[in-house]
Design a protein around this motif. Structure first.
Motif, PDB file in Angstrom:
ATOM      1  N   HIS A 183      -1.842  62.160   2.893  1.00  0.00           N
ATOM      2  CA  HIS A 183      -0.828  63.032   3.487  1.00  0.00           C
ATOM      3  C   HIS A 183      -0.425  64.128   2.513  1.00  0.00           C
ATOM      4  O   HIS A 183       0.417  63.928   1.648  1.00  0.00           O
ATOM      5  N   HIS A 184      -1.005  65.290   2.699  1.00  0.00           N
ATOM      6  CA  HIS A 184      -0.650  66.459   1.896  1.00  0.00           C
ATOM      7  C   HIS A 184       0.454  67.243   2.605  1.00  0.00           C
ATOM      8  O   HIS A 184       0.663  67.096   3.806  1.00  0.00           O
ATOM      9  N   LYS A 196      -0.554  59.752  -1.034  1.00  0.00           N
ATOM     10  CA  LYS A 196      -0.600  61.189  -1.314  1.00  0.00           C
ATOM     11  C   LYS A 196      -1.985  61.774  -1.038  1.00  0.00           C
ATOM     12  O   LYS A 196      -2.103  62.942  -0.659  1.00  0.00           O
ATOM     13  N   GLN A 197      -3.022  60.981  -1.226  1.00  0.00           N
ATOM     14  CA  GLN A 197      -4.366  61.477  -0.956  1.00  0.00           C
ATOM     15  C   GLN A 197      -4.636  61.616   0.539  1.00  0.00           C
ATOM     16  O   GLN A 197      -5.576  62.303   0.940  1.00  0.00           O
ATOM     17  N   TRP A 208       4.929  63.857  -2.108  1.00  0.00           N
ATOM     18  CA  TRP A 208       4.535  65.112  -2.731  1.00  0.00           C
ATOM     19  C   TRP A 208       5.746  65.939  -3.122  1.00  0.00           C
ATOM     20  O   TRP A 208       5.728  66.668  -4.119  1.00  0.00           O
ATOM     21  N   GLU A 231       4.800  67.540   4.644  1.00  0.00           N
ATOM     22  CA  GLU A 231       4.958  66.106   4.862  1.00  0.00           C
ATOM     23  C   GLU A 231       5.932  65.818   6.002  1.00  0.00           C
ATOM     24  O   GLU A 231       6.889  66.554   6.221  1.00  0.00           O
TER      25      GLU A 231
END
Length: 391
Positions: free
Chosen positions: A139-140, A136-137, A41, A143
């Protein structure tokens, strides 16, 4: 070398020890990472960093403008910017950007030759891109790691001059049982996303070669690599604006100029905090062979730093270290280090699977298990959710 790795016991395993007196503030060792990768991210949100070493690719002014949301901002003393924009280059095949030709060549020879997408027209369907989007879906921000370091790790083994030796070096990081690996993986993923493990595993298999790394690309090996990231991954942070602030603050200015500069910097950080919050750095994760041998202490005598504004780690002494002393760092951040012994033990057990027996913990052995109102409230809530076992 100022240090050596020694076997301690079957519980702690290895440790890092001083070979000579090391005074407070001295650099104990410096180490390049075995492999490093920017958080997914962090990269997606335009934190521009060298794909190999995380050195910033933005100038200090570009960085300040973006973080403050003010594209008319002009930084005084531009000579204090440490970003060399003229050295930035990219992979001719895929457009990946590097801070220098040296990083481009090093990355290509270590892992990028294997992972290069071979096209600048990325369409989101390449297995590496699919793996990154899936991660990414799950672990927002904020990080703590990225699965994208695993393809680099695997490609590093594949491209090594002696792949078997490199594989042994990687496996040397892992010394947990299968159940411990699973416990760590569940902690990393969170209960909500445990079902995504097989999806991530299959995406990883599709994205990397596996001629040499068979033991790592079994499902069990995949769990072991994720657990390795959870226990040995070291956070890396770089920033062009912090480097500018440091350099500008060292300028030989008059008292009035110094005051105006300090006011400018204070206002800049206030604006950046309003617009970007605490997310000011290029951030990623790396694996370090020497540093990973440093055990935890709740009263550490050393800490990792990034004095070169890239992924080269500098281990710095926090206090005088005598010859023969063990060199320990904290696995907890400064805020959590100040919490009770009970809280520290809970976090270390959950995230690293051990109970700390450092001098600070031994001194506090008689302290109550719960010492803060926040933790008492948390425990009270837990009790209310559970069944009454008093009868």
């Amino acid at each position: 070398m100022n240090v050596e790795i020694r076997e301690i016991d079957c519980i702690k395993g290895k440790g890092l020890f001083a070979k000579k007196f090391l005074p407070t503030g001295s650099v104990i060792l410096e180490e390049e990472p075995l492999v490093c990768c920017q958080f997914s991210w962090n990269a997606a949100c335009n934190y521009k960093a060298c794909d190999h070493c995380l050195r910033p690719l933005e100038s200090a002014q570009e960085n300040a403008r973006r973080l403050a949301g003010n594209y008319n901002l002009v930084l005084p003393h531009p000579e204090c910017c440490t970003t060399n924009k003229t050295a930035i280059c990219e992979c001719a095949s895929c457009g990946t950007e590097y801070c220098s030709q040296d990083c481009l060549v090093t990355a290509f020879n270590q892992y990028h030759r294997t992972l290069c997408l071979q096209t600048k027209e990325r369409n989101g369907f390449h297995p590496l891109e699919t793996l990154n989007e899936a991660w990414k879906q799950i672990h927002h921000p904020p990080e703590t790691s990225t699965i994208m370091i695993l393809p680099r790790l695997i490609a590093t083994i594949e491209q090594a001059e002696n792949p078997d030796e490199m594989l042994k070096r990687i496996l040397n990081f892992t010394h947990r049982t299968r159940n411990e690996d699973l416990e760590l993986v569940h902690k990393i993923m969170g209960d909500k996303y445990v079902d995504s493990l097989n999806t991530l595993y299959n995406l990883l298999l599709a994205a990397v070669p596996h001629d040499v790394v068979g033991p790592l690309l079994t499902l069990e090996g995949f769990y072991s690599m994720l657990a390795l990231l959870g226990t040995n991954g070291q956070g890396v942070g770089t920033s062009p604006i912090s480097q500018w602030v440091t350099k500008a603050s060292e300028l030989p200015l008059s008292k009035g100029e110094k005051k105006r500069l300090d006011q400018f910097i204070d206002k800049l950080y206030e604006d950046m905090d309003k617009h970007s919050g605490n997310f000011l750095n290029n951030e990623g994760v790396a694996l370090f062979s020497m540093q990973s041998s440093a055990n935890h202490s709740c009263d550490p005598n050393a800490e990792p730093n990034y004095l070169h504004n890239n992924s080269r780690l500098s281990l710095v002494a926090l206090k005088d270290i005598q010859e023969g002393d063990e060199i320990c760092i904290s696995y907890l951040d400064e805020c959590n280090l100040s919490r009770s012994r009970h809280s520290r033990h809970k976090m270390l057990k959950e995230n690293y699977l051990f109970v700390c027996c450092c001098p600070k913990c031994k001194e506090q052995v008689e302290d109550p298990d719960v010492t803060s109102s926040e933790e008492e409230e948390e425990d009270h809530d837990d009790d209310d959710d559970g069944e009454d076992m008093s009868e």
